[in-house]
Design a protein around this motif. Sequence first.
Motif, PDB file in Angstrom:
ATOM      1  N   HIS A 188       0.853  -1.188   0.000  1.00 18.28           N
ATOM      2  CA  HIS A 188       0.000   0.000   0.000  1.00 18.28           C
ATOM      3  C   HIS A 188       0.887   1.237   0.000  1.00 18.28           C
ATOM      4  O   HIS A 188       1.650   1.461   0.945  1.00 18.28           O
ATOM      5  N   GLY A 189       0.795   2.021  -1.054  1.00 11.75           N
ATOM      6  CA  GLY A 189       1.462   3.320  -1.102  1.00 11.75           C
ATOM      7  C   GLY A 189       0.478   4.372  -0.633  1.00 11.75           C
ATOM      8  O   GLY A 189      -0.415   4.767  -1.383  1.00 11.75           O
ATOM      9  N   MET A 190       0.619   4.809   0.591  1.00 15.53           N
ATOM     10  CA  MET A 190      -0.368   5.685   1.223  1.00 15.53           C
ATOM     11  C   MET A 190      -0.135   7.147   0.854  1.00 15.53           C
ATOM     12  O   MET A 190       0.930   7.517   0.346  1.00 15.53           O
ATOM     13  N   GLN A 191      -1.150   7.962   1.121  1.00 18.75           N
ATOM     14  CA  GLN A 191      -1.070   9.403   0.885  1.00 18.75           C
ATOM     15  C   GLN A 191      -1.187  10.115   2.225  1.00 18.75           C
ATOM     16  O   GLN A 191      -2.160   9.929   2.953  1.00 18.75           O
ATOM     17  N   LEU A 192      -0.190  10.925   2.559  1.00 17.20           N
ATOM     18  CA  LEU A 192      -0.200  11.645   3.823  1.00 17.20           C
ATOM     19  C   LEU A 192      -1.272  12.726   3.832  1.00 17.20           C
ATOM     20  O   LEU A 192      -1.567  13.345   2.805  1.00 17.20           O
ATOM     21  N   ALA A 193      -1.835  12.966   4.998  1.00 16.24           N
ATOM     22  CA  ALA A 193      -2.846  14.015   5.167  1.00 16.24           C
ATOM     23  C   ALA A 193      -2.323  15.355   4.645  1.00 16.24           C
ATOM     24  O   ALA A 193      -1.165  15.711   4.873  1.00 16.24           O
ATOM     25  N   GLY A 194      -3.171  16.084   3.931  1.00 14.73           N
ATOM     26  CA  GLY A 194      -2.823  17.415   3.458  1.00 14.73           C
ATOM     27  C   GLY A 194      -2.008  17.465   2.189  1.00 14.73           C
ATOM     28  O   GLY A 194      -1.743  18.558   1.664  1.00 14.73           O
ATOM     29  N   HIS A 195      -1.585  16.311   1.671  1.00 17.29           N
ATOM     30  CA  HIS A 195      -0.726  16.274   0.495  1.00 17.29           C
ATOM     31  C   HIS A 195      -1.522  16.044  -0.793  1.00 17.29           C
ATOM     32  O   HIS A 195      -2.671  15.630  -0.759  1.00 17.29           O
ATOM     33  N   CYS A 196      -0.868  16.332  -1.922  1.00 15.04           N
ATOM     34  CA  CYS A 196      -1.448  16.183  -3.266  1.00 15.04           C
ATOM     35  C   CYS A 196      -2.567  17.193  -3.508  1.00 15.04           C
ATOM     36  O   CYS A 196      -3.514  16.921  -4.254  1.00 15.04           O
ATOM     37  N   GLY A 197      -2.439  18.342  -2.903  1.00 15.51           N
ATOM     38  CA  GLY A 197      -3.330  19.470  -3.148  1.00 15.51           C
ATOM     39  C   GLY A 197      -2.494  20.724  -3.294  1.00 15.51           C
ATOM     40  O   GLY A 197      -1.402  20.693  -3.840  1.00 15.51           O
ATOM     41  N   ASN A 198      -3.003  21.845  -2.765  1.00 10.02           N
ATOM     42  CA  ASN A 198      -2.243  23.094  -2.841  1.00 10.02           C
ATOM     43  C   ASN A 198      -1.575  23.401  -1.503  1.00 10.02           C
ATOM     44  O   ASN A 198      -1.680  22.634  -0.539  1.00 10.02           O
ATOM     45  N   VAL A 199      -0.890  24.525  -1.447  1.00  8.05           N
ATOM     46  CA  VAL A 199      -0.150  24.891  -0.240  1.00  8.05           C
ATOM     47  C   VAL A 199      -1.081  25.038   0.957  1.00  8.05           C
ATOM     48  O   VAL A 199      -0.748  24.611   2.081  1.00  8.05           O
ATOM     49  N   GLU A 200      -2.255  25.607   0.750  1.00 12.75           N
ATOM     50  CA  GLU A 200      -3.189  25.782   1.861  1.00 12.75           C
ATOM     51  C   GLU A 200      -3.656  24.439   2.411  1.00 12.75           C
ATOM     52  O   GLU A 200      -3.859  24.293   3.623  1.00 12.75           O
ATOM     53  N   ASP A 201      -3.834  23.455   1.539  1.00 13.79           N
ATOM     54  CA  ASP A 201      -4.199  22.114   2.003  1.00 13.79           C
ATOM     55  C   ASP A 201      -3.128  21.566   2.932  1.00 13.79           C
ATOM     56  O   ASP A 201      -3.423  20.972   3.981  1.00 13.79           O
TER      57      ASP A 201
END
Length: 280
Positions: A44-57
Amino acid sequence: MIQQTDFFFEGGRSGVLLIHGLTGTPMEMKLLGKGLNRAGFTVHGMQLAGHCGNVEDLLATGWRDWYASVEQAADALLEKVDHLFVGGLSMGALLALKLAADRPAQVAGVGVYGATFRYDGWSIPRMARLSFLLPLLKRLGIGRDRSFMEQPPYGIRDERLRAQVSTAMLGGDSAAAGLPGNPWYSLAEMYRLAADVRRRLPQVTAPCLVAHASDDDVASPKNAELVLRHVAAPTELLLLEDSYHMITIDRERRTLIDRSAAFFERVVATGQSPHIAAAA
């Protein structure tokens, strides 16, 4: 808007949770994940909270949020596998080590890839090397809108791959290549995480494969040495001579895949981890 870019490859009863770095994306772990899956692992390649969006995310989250998403992903993977391994790149390596320290009965082994406790590689500008002071600036409310922009060679020695990644990153495709800069406040959170993990290293008892580029442009091999000196676990060092910081995608990624698969397989076969020994 945050895009979901995590991936899951079903395999055997030994599983690997892969964690990307700060401002990064699961895509930087996907080639490693595919290789481990070909070797028989569930990945499982997970996605960290707040990532893969913009700077404010990203700024809406801190290191505790990032770690909470790691714990959630680990819990989900544990429902599918008998042996849980965790591997992380850069800041992801710190999160992997923290999980191992917090959950010695669950984590069978750790892939410590380009661990970054401090940005001290040769491509880091002099001012950016003072970024360990950022937690203080954040407490004072200074610099919320400031970022350290990524610098060539962007952690990648392979020139063709570097051109592809930098084009996507500078073109705003954060889901594919991450953000082009490190916000000061997010870096402050990373340094708080690093301080916590440094204190916890003696509590890491799961075997560790410590892989690092000998010519790392972002985080010098001193970061790997810190892990080797202080964890209480058996360790194996892999120095990569023809890669920069992004060792999961750079020129020696196949070597990293092969050594990681062999290391994890050996841990399972020998019952080397406390978790496996206790279950035997």
